[in-house]
Design a protein around this motif. Structure first.
Motif, PDB file in Angstrom:
ATOM      1  N   CYS A   1       3.815  -8.948  14.768  1.00  0.00           N
ATOM      2  CA  CYS A   1       3.198  -7.635  14.937  1.00  0.00           C
ATOM      3  C   CYS A   1       3.785  -6.648  13.945  1.00  0.00           C
ATOM      4  O   CYS A   1       4.809  -6.910  13.321  1.00  0.00           O
ATOM      5  CB  CYS A   1       3.354  -7.123  16.359  1.00  0.00           C
ATOM      6  N   THR A   2       3.115  -5.486  13.818  1.00  0.00           N
ATOM      7  CA  THR A   2       3.557  -4.492  12.851  1.00  0.00           C
ATOM      8  C   THR A   2       4.147  -3.255  13.487  1.00  0.00           C
ATOM      9  O   THR A   2       4.715  -2.436  12.799  1.00  0.00           O
ATOM     10  CB  THR A   2       2.392  -4.040  11.956  1.00  0.00           C
ATOM     11  N   ALA A   3       4.011  -3.084  14.770  1.00  0.00           N
ATOM     12  CA  ALA A   3       4.550  -1.883  15.420  1.00  0.00           C
ATOM     13  C   ALA A   3       4.827  -2.188  16.877  1.00  0.00           C
ATOM     14  O   ALA A   3       4.206  -3.057  17.473  1.00  0.00           O
ATOM     15  CB  ALA A   3       3.566  -0.732  15.313  1.00  0.00           C
TER      16      ALA A   3
ATOM     17  N   GLY B   1       2.996  -2.811   5.474  1.00  0.00           N
ATOM     18  CA  GLY B   1       2.681  -3.249   4.113  1.00  0.00           C
ATOM     19  C   GLY B   1       3.066  -4.694   3.872  1.00  0.00           C
ATOM     20  O   GLY B   1       2.348  -5.447   3.210  1.00  0.00           O
ATOM     21  N   THR B   2       4.203  -5.104   4.412  1.00  0.00           N
ATOM     22  CA  THR B   2       4.657  -6.488   4.282  1.00  0.00           C
ATOM     23  C   THR B   2       3.719  -7.421   5.037  1.00  0.00           C
ATOM     24  O   THR B   2       3.369  -8.492   4.544  1.00  0.00           O
ATOM     25  CB  THR B   2       6.102  -6.633   4.797  1.00  0.00           C
ATOM     26  N   PHE B   3       3.285  -6.999   6.235  1.00  0.00           N
ATOM     27  CA  PHE B   3       2.339  -7.791   7.022  1.00  0.00           C
ATOM     28  C   PHE B   3       1.050  -8.018   6.231  1.00  0.00           C
ATOM     29  O   PHE B   3       0.562  -9.145   6.119  1.00  0.00           O
ATOM     30  CB  PHE B   3       2.048  -7.059   8.333  1.00  0.00           C
TER      31      PHE B   3
ATOM     32  N   ILE C   1      -0.474 -11.647   4.664  1.00  0.00           N
ATOM     33  CA  ILE C   1      -1.822 -12.162   4.905  1.00  0.00           C
ATOM     34  C   ILE C   1      -2.541 -12.391   3.575  1.00  0.00           C
ATOM     35  O   ILE C   1      -3.181 -13.414   3.366  1.00  0.00           O
ATOM     36  CB  ILE C   1      -2.621 -11.191   5.800  1.00  0.00           C
ATOM     37  N   ARG C   2      -2.433 -11.410   2.661  1.00  0.00           N
ATOM     38  CA  ARG C   2      -3.087 -11.536   1.355  1.00  0.00           C
ATOM     39  C   ARG C   2      -2.553 -12.753   0.599  1.00  0.00           C
ATOM     40  O   ARG C   2      -3.307 -13.524   0.015  1.00  0.00           O
ATOM     41  CB  ARG C   2      -2.881 -10.274   0.520  1.00  0.00           C
TER      42      ARG C   2
END
Length: 115
Positions: free
Chosen positions: A3-5, A33-35, A39-40
């Motif tokens: 998760c991001t937050a 941004g890292t998440f 994915i990218r």
């Protein structure tokens, strides 16, 4: 779970949080941004990349670190998935999607086909 937050401490723990605190669910918290870049990278077929974000924090304490120039970077593995549910403003019959507002945060990278 990646998760991001995290939510604030204004409520009782959710069923997910209860299972996580009991050690039944593994949780990894990642800067947004890292998440997105993980994915990218997964969609582009890149297995991992280095980033200075999070170096020296609890989030990256057991990660591989490498120094480039005068800065330390943390190795982040790519994220790939089998399925992504995305919300787009419009879509055409060829699968092209148009994203607006908050849909732009993760929509385009989540819709990237995996190589």
């Amino acid at each position: 779970m990646i998760c991001t937050a995290a939510r604030g401490h204004d409520k009782e723990p959710s069923p997910f949080e209860t299972r996580w605190m009991a050690g039944k669910i593994e949780l990894e918290c990642v800067p947004q941004g890292t998440f997105t870049e993980r994915i990218r990278a997964g969609g582009a077929g890149i297995p991992a990349f280095y980033t200075p974000v999070g170096f020296g924090t609890e989030l990256t304490k057991d990660r591989e670190v490498r120094r480039f120039g005068d800065r330390d970077y943390v190795l982040e593995p790519a994220i790939t998935g089998d399925l992504a549910l995305v919300r787009a403003d419009t879509a055409d019959r060829f699968g092209n999607l148009t994203f607006r507002y908050a849909q732009m945060n993760f929509g385009p990278v989540m819709a990237t086909p995996r190589n």
